[in-house]
Design a protein around this motif. Structure first.
Motif, PDB file in Angstrom:
ATOM      1  N   VAL A  87       0.840  -1.200   0.000  1.00  0.00           N
ATOM      2  CA  VAL A  87       0.000   0.000   0.000  1.00  0.00           C
ATOM      3  C   VAL A  87       0.877   1.252   0.000  1.00  0.00           C
ATOM      4  O   VAL A  87       0.634   2.193  -0.766  1.00  0.00           O
ATOM      5  CB  VAL A  87      -0.964  -0.006   1.209  1.00  0.00           C
ATOM      6  CG1 VAL A  87      -1.660   1.342   1.362  1.00  0.00           C
ATOM      7  CG2 VAL A  87      -1.982  -1.130   1.068  1.00  0.00           C
ATOM      8  N   VAL A  88       1.895   1.277   0.850  1.00  0.00           N
ATOM      9  CA  VAL A  88       2.805   2.431   0.914  1.00  0.00           C
ATOM     10  C   VAL A  88       3.469   2.647  -0.438  1.00  0.00           C
ATOM     11  O   VAL A  88       3.543   3.777  -0.934  1.00  0.00           O
ATOM     12  CB  VAL A  88       3.862   2.254   2.023  1.00  0.00           C
ATOM     13  CG1 VAL A  88       4.949   3.314   1.935  1.00  0.00           C
ATOM     14  CG2 VAL A  88       3.202   2.275   3.402  1.00  0.00           C
ATOM     15  N   LEU A  89       3.948   1.569  -1.047  1.00  0.00           N
ATOM     16  CA  LEU A  89       4.615   1.692  -2.353  1.00  0.00           C
ATOM     17  C   LEU A  89       3.662   2.202  -3.422  1.00  0.00           C
ATOM     18  O   LEU A  89       4.039   3.039  -4.248  1.00  0.00           O
ATOM     19  CB  LEU A  89       5.233   0.353  -2.761  1.00  0.00           C
ATOM     20  CG  LEU A  89       6.450  -0.069  -1.957  1.00  0.00           C
ATOM     21  CD1 LEU A  89       6.842  -1.501  -2.296  1.00  0.00           C
ATOM     22  CD2 LEU A  89       7.616   0.883  -2.191  1.00  0.00           C
ATOM     23  N   ALA A  90       2.420   1.727  -3.417  1.00  0.00           N
ATOM     24  CA  ALA A  90       1.432   2.192  -4.396  1.00  0.00           C
ATOM     25  C   ALA A  90       1.150   3.682  -4.199  1.00  0.00           C
ATOM     26  O   ALA A  90       1.068   4.438  -5.175  1.00  0.00           O
ATOM     27  CB  ALA A  90       0.141   1.388  -4.272  1.00  0.00           C
ATOM     28  N   ARG A  91       1.041   4.115  -2.957  1.00  0.00           N
ATOM     29  CA  ARG A  91       0.808   5.545  -2.685  1.00  0.00           C
ATOM     30  C   ARG A  91       1.994   6.380  -3.140  1.00  0.00           C
ATOM     31  O   ARG A  91       1.820   7.465  -3.695  1.00  0.00           O
ATOM     32  CB  ARG A  91       0.559   5.760  -1.193  1.00  0.00           C
ATOM     33  CG  ARG A  91      -0.793   5.300  -0.747  1.00  0.00           C
ATOM     34  CD  ARG A  91      -1.001   5.538   0.721  1.00  0.00           C
ATOM     35  NE  ARG A  91      -2.305   5.067   1.126  1.00  0.00           N
ATOM     36  CZ  ARG A  91      -2.620   4.732   2.361  1.00  0.00           C
ATOM     37  NH1 ARG A  91      -1.725   4.827   3.330  1.00  0.00           N
ATOM     38  NH2 ARG A  91      -3.827   4.312   2.647  1.00  0.00           N
ATOM     39  N   ARG A 131       1.893   9.330  -5.896  1.00  0.00           N
ATOM     40  CA  ARG A 131       2.384  10.671  -5.552  1.00  0.00           C
ATOM     41  C   ARG A 131       3.461  11.101  -6.540  1.00  0.00           C
ATOM     42  O   ARG A 131       3.448  12.233  -7.025  1.00  0.00           O
ATOM     43  CB  ARG A 131       2.951  10.670  -4.128  1.00  0.00           C
ATOM     44  CG  ARG A 131       3.419  12.056  -3.677  1.00  0.00           C
ATOM     45  CD  ARG A 131       4.339  11.980  -2.490  1.00  0.00           C
ATOM     46  NE  ARG A 131       5.537  11.248  -2.889  1.00  0.00           N
ATOM     47  CZ  ARG A 131       6.269  10.523  -2.061  1.00  0.00           C
ATOM     48  NH1 ARG A 131       5.953  10.392  -0.806  1.00  0.00           N
ATOM     49  NH2 ARG A 131       7.349   9.896  -2.489  1.00  0.00           N
ATOM     50  N   ASP A 132       4.381  10.207  -6.858  1.00  0.00           N
ATOM     51  CA  ASP A 132       5.447  10.540  -7.804  1.00  0.00           C
ATOM     52  C   ASP A 132       4.881  10.875  -9.179  1.00  0.00           C
ATOM     53  O   ASP A 132       5.351  11.823  -9.831  1.00  0.00           O
ATOM     54  CB  ASP A 132       6.455   9.393  -7.906  1.00  0.00           C
ATOM     55  CG  ASP A 132       7.286   9.228  -6.648  1.00  0.00           C
ATOM     56  OD1 ASP A 132       7.256  10.119  -5.765  1.00  0.00           O
ATOM     57  OD2 ASP A 132       7.956   8.182  -6.533  1.00  0.00           O
ATOM     58  N   LEU A 133       3.879  10.121  -9.632  1.00  0.00           N
ATOM     59  CA  LEU A 133       3.256  10.422 -10.925  1.00  0.00           C
ATOM     60  C   LEU A 133       2.577  11.785 -10.904  1.00  0.00           C
ATOM     61  O   LEU A 133       2.678  12.549 -11.860  1.00  0.00           O
ATOM     62  CB  LEU A 133       2.236   9.338 -11.297  1.00  0.00           C
ATOM     63  CG  LEU A 133       2.808   8.009 -11.754  1.00  0.00           C
ATOM     64  CD1 LEU A 133       1.688   6.988 -11.925  1.00  0.00           C
ATOM     65  CD2 LEU A 133       3.578   8.172 -13.049  1.00  0.00           C
ATOM     66  N   GLU A 134       1.892  12.090  -9.808  1.00  0.00           N
ATOM     67  CA  GLU A 134       1.226  13.394  -9.695  1.00  0.00           C
ATOM     68  C   GLU A 134       2.238  14.528  -9.680  1.00  0.00           C
ATOM     69  O   GLU A 134       2.014  15.575 -10.296  1.00  0.00           O
ATOM     70  CB  GLU A 134       0.360  13.430  -8.439  1.00  0.00           C
ATOM     71  CG  GLU A 134      -0.877  12.557  -8.556  1.00  0.00           C
ATOM     72  CD  GLU A 134      -1.635  12.408  -7.249  1.00  0.00           C
ATOM     73  OE1 GLU A 134      -1.314  13.117  -6.277  1.00  0.00           O
ATOM     74  OE2 GLU A 134      -2.549  11.573  -7.211  1.00  0.00           O
ATOM     75  N   LEU A 135       3.359  14.332  -8.993  1.00  0.00           N
ATOM     76  CA  LEU A 135       4.396  15.364  -8.964  1.00  0.00           C
ATOM     77  C   LEU A 135       5.004  15.571 -10.347  1.00  0.00           C
ATOM     78  O   LEU A 135       5.260  16.711 -10.751  1.00  0.00           O
ATOM     79  CB  LEU A 135       5.484  14.998  -7.952  1.00  0.00           C
ATOM     80  CG  LEU A 135       5.080  15.083  -6.477  1.00  0.00           C
ATOM     81  CD1 LEU A 135       6.184  14.529  -5.589  1.00  0.00           C
ATOM     82  CD2 LEU A 135       4.744  16.510  -6.094  1.00  0.00           C
ATOM     83  N   LYS A 136       5.208  14.483 -11.081  1.00  0.00           N
ATOM     84  CA  LYS A 136       5.753  14.601 -12.442  1.00  0.00           C
ATOM     85  C   LYS A 136       4.779  15.333 -13.354  1.00  0.00           C
ATOM     86  O   LYS A 136       5.174  16.172 -14.158  1.00  0.00           O
ATOM     87  CB  LYS A 136       6.085  13.222 -13.007  1.00  0.00           C
ATOM     88  CG  LYS A 136       7.323  12.614 -12.399  1.00  0.00           C
ATOM     89  CD  LYS A 136       7.592  11.231 -12.947  1.00  0.00           C
ATOM     90  CE  LYS A 136       8.751  10.592 -12.206  1.00  0.00           C
ATOM     91  NZ  LYS A 136       8.980   9.209 -12.629  1.00  0.00           N
TER      92      LYS A 136
END
Length: 91
Positions: free
Chosen positions: A65-69, A73-78
């Motif tokens: 779950v942590v890794l998926a979040r 988050r990384d995709l949204e930041l990109k």
């Protein structure tokens, strides 16, 4: 601390009943909660990623779950960075 405890506390035996697994995982998490390197252990397990056991106070399912979040988050930041650079280039 976990080095002194049985590895069986942190890793499931095969065909472990659900109630026994939940109890064992909670006991392992209590050991983790007292550990001075819990955060480092957790990050190690997330970066590897460790597929089994309780590491840094998280089960394998909780780590997924942590890794998926983190991936979301990384995709949204990109996306936000691309949008900002597009706006800056247009302006």
């Amino acid at each position: 601390m976990c080095r002194r405890d049985e590895a069986g506390l942190f890793f499931a035996p095969s065909k472990e009943p659900t109630a026994a697994r939940l109890s064992r995982e909670e006991a392992a998490k209590r050991v983790c909660a007292r550990c001075p390197v819990m955060v480092e252990c957790r990050e190690h397990a997330l970066l590897q990623p460790e597929p089994y056991g309780v590491w840094g106070g998280l089960t394998a399912a909780e780590r997924r779950v942590v890794l998926a979040r983190r991936r979301r988050r990384d995709l949204e930041l990109k996306k936000a960075a691309r949008s900002a650079s597009t706006i800056a280039a247009a302006g």
